[in-house]
Design an enzyme around this catalytic site. Structure first.
Site, mmCIF file in Angstrom:
data_model
loop_
_atom_site.group_PDB
_atom_site.id
_atom_site.type_symbol
_atom_site.label_atom_id
_atom_site.label_comp_id
_atom_site.label_asym_id
_atom_site.label_seq_id
_atom_site.Cartn_x
_atom_site.Cartn_y
_atom_site.Cartn_z
ATOM 1 N N GLU A 38 0.881 -1.183 -0.120
ATOM 2 C CA GLU A 38 0.167 -0.135 -0.041
ATOM 3 C C GLU A 38 0.875 1.203 -0.149
ATOM 4 O OE1 GLU A 38 -2.123 0.005 3.860
ATOM 5 O OE2 GLU A 38 -3.632 1.627 3.244
ATOM 6 N N LYS A 108 -9.215 2.645 -1.597
ATOM 7 C CA LYS A 108 -9.832 1.845 -0.492
ATOM 8 C C LYS A 108 -10.901 2.522 0.090
ATOM 9 C CE LYS A 108 -7.024 0.992 3.801
ATOM 10 N NZ LYS A 108 -5.855 1.210 4.563
ATOM 11 N N CYS A 140 -5.231 -3.336 2.378
ATOM 12 C CA CYS A 140 -4.893 -3.471 3.991
ATOM 13 C C CYS A 140 -6.025 -3.620 4.714
ATOM 14 C CB CYS A 140 -3.816 -2.201 4.439
ATOM 15 S SG CYS A 140 -2.958 -2.443 5.552
ATOM 16 N N VAL A 167 -0.037 -2.866 10.555
ATOM 17 C CA VAL A 167 0.738 -2.443 11.804
ATOM 18 C C VAL A 167 0.205 -3.495 12.971
ATOM 19 C CG1 VAL A 167 1.308 -0.181 11.205
ATOM 20 C CG2 VAL A 167 -0.896 -0.781 12.197
HETATM 21 C C1 ACM Z 1 -3.801 -0.104 7.246
HETATM 22 O O1 ACM Z 1 -4.695 -0.291 6.750
HETATM 23 N N1 ACM Z 1 -2.743 0.461 6.464
HETATM 24 C C2 ACM Z 1 -3.429 -0.757 8.393
#
Ligand code: ACM
Length: 257
Positions: A38, A108, A140, A167
């Protein structure tokens, strides 16, 4: 079909270095499909809207154009995250570029933590075909919402391309369930390293239907890895003669809004 990922440590704000490093690592791979993390060209930990605006590019910007050229040269489909500007809006997006010159942009849908300060959320999952295989993208934190991969599976996706900057320690194990409940393949490309105090978890992963982990990467090293998959296996949604993970859904009982 060989699918793989590039796991690396972007330098915040250094798009030239990051794009070059992505290509260097990808050049070592024998793969039809390569997924990068990402926000791979910019880094992740933005502190101000000005930083995001300065680094964001349109879907016709220099990073997508350079990766489009690289896809053609390498003969591989490439999926990578970038900060996308569209008019006054900025999105945390993923681009897929094909050797044939097609570009698909996914924005996203489920923003994580402080991303909500800087980005607008996307509003659409979609699939596309390449070499007879149906692909979908998510980014992510979309993993946290079963609806993301379920929506893509219901649209016919066989392989989910998943750029990430993880993370939290949960996604890699959760992907076992996501791939079991949808009977799809997925490639999670994560980043490594610490950026402005935030540590990323590495362990990029390639997961198969029935929840089989085909490969899990290291926590801390840059690497490029690919494995052979048979995407046809994602067409079989059956668990036994009587159960099928998609056909047996019973939406009337779920009372979804
Ligand atoms: C994330 O969505 N970068 C944890």
């Amino acid at each position: 079909m060989r699918v793989g990922y590039v796991q690396f440590k972007p330098k915040f704000g250094d798009k030239e270095y990051n794009t070059k490093r992505m290509m260097e690592l990808a050049s070592t791979l024998d793969a039809d499909v390569i997924v990068f993390p990402e926000l791979a060209n910019t880094g992740y930990v933005f502190k101000t809207q000005e930083e995001v605006n300065d680094l964001a590019e349109t879907a016709e910007g220099p990073t997508v154009m350079a990766m489009k050229d690289f896809a053609k040269e390498k003969g591989s489909l490439l999926t990578f995250g970038f900060a996308e500007r569209d008019g006054d809006s900025v999105y945390n997006s993923a681009a897929t570029v094909t050797p044939e010159g097609n570009v698909y942009i996914y924005r996203k849908v489920h923003l994580f933590n402080r991303e909500k300060l800087f980005f607008e959320s996307g509003s659409e999952f979609f699939t596309f075909e390449w070499r007879g295989v149906t692909f979908g993208m998510m980014i992510c934190f979309d993993w946290m919402f079963p609806e993301s991969m379920r929506t893509l599976a219901l649209m016919g996706a066989q392989v989910i391309l998943h750029p990430a900057n993880l993370v939290l320690p949960y996604c890699q194990n959760a992907m076992v369930t996501r791939c079991l409940e949808n009977m799809v393949f997925e490639v999670t490309a994560n980043r490594i390293g610490t950026e402005r105090g935030l540590k990323f978890t590495g362990m990029s992963q390639i997961t198969a239907p029935r929840g089989v982990i085909l490969h899990r990467g290291t926590k801390t090293t840059e690497e490029a890895v690919a494995v052979e998959i048979n995407p046809d296996l994602a067409q079989n949604k059956k668990i036994n003669d009587f159960n099928d993970v998609l056909a047996d859904r019973n939406p009337r009982a779920y009372r979804l809004g």
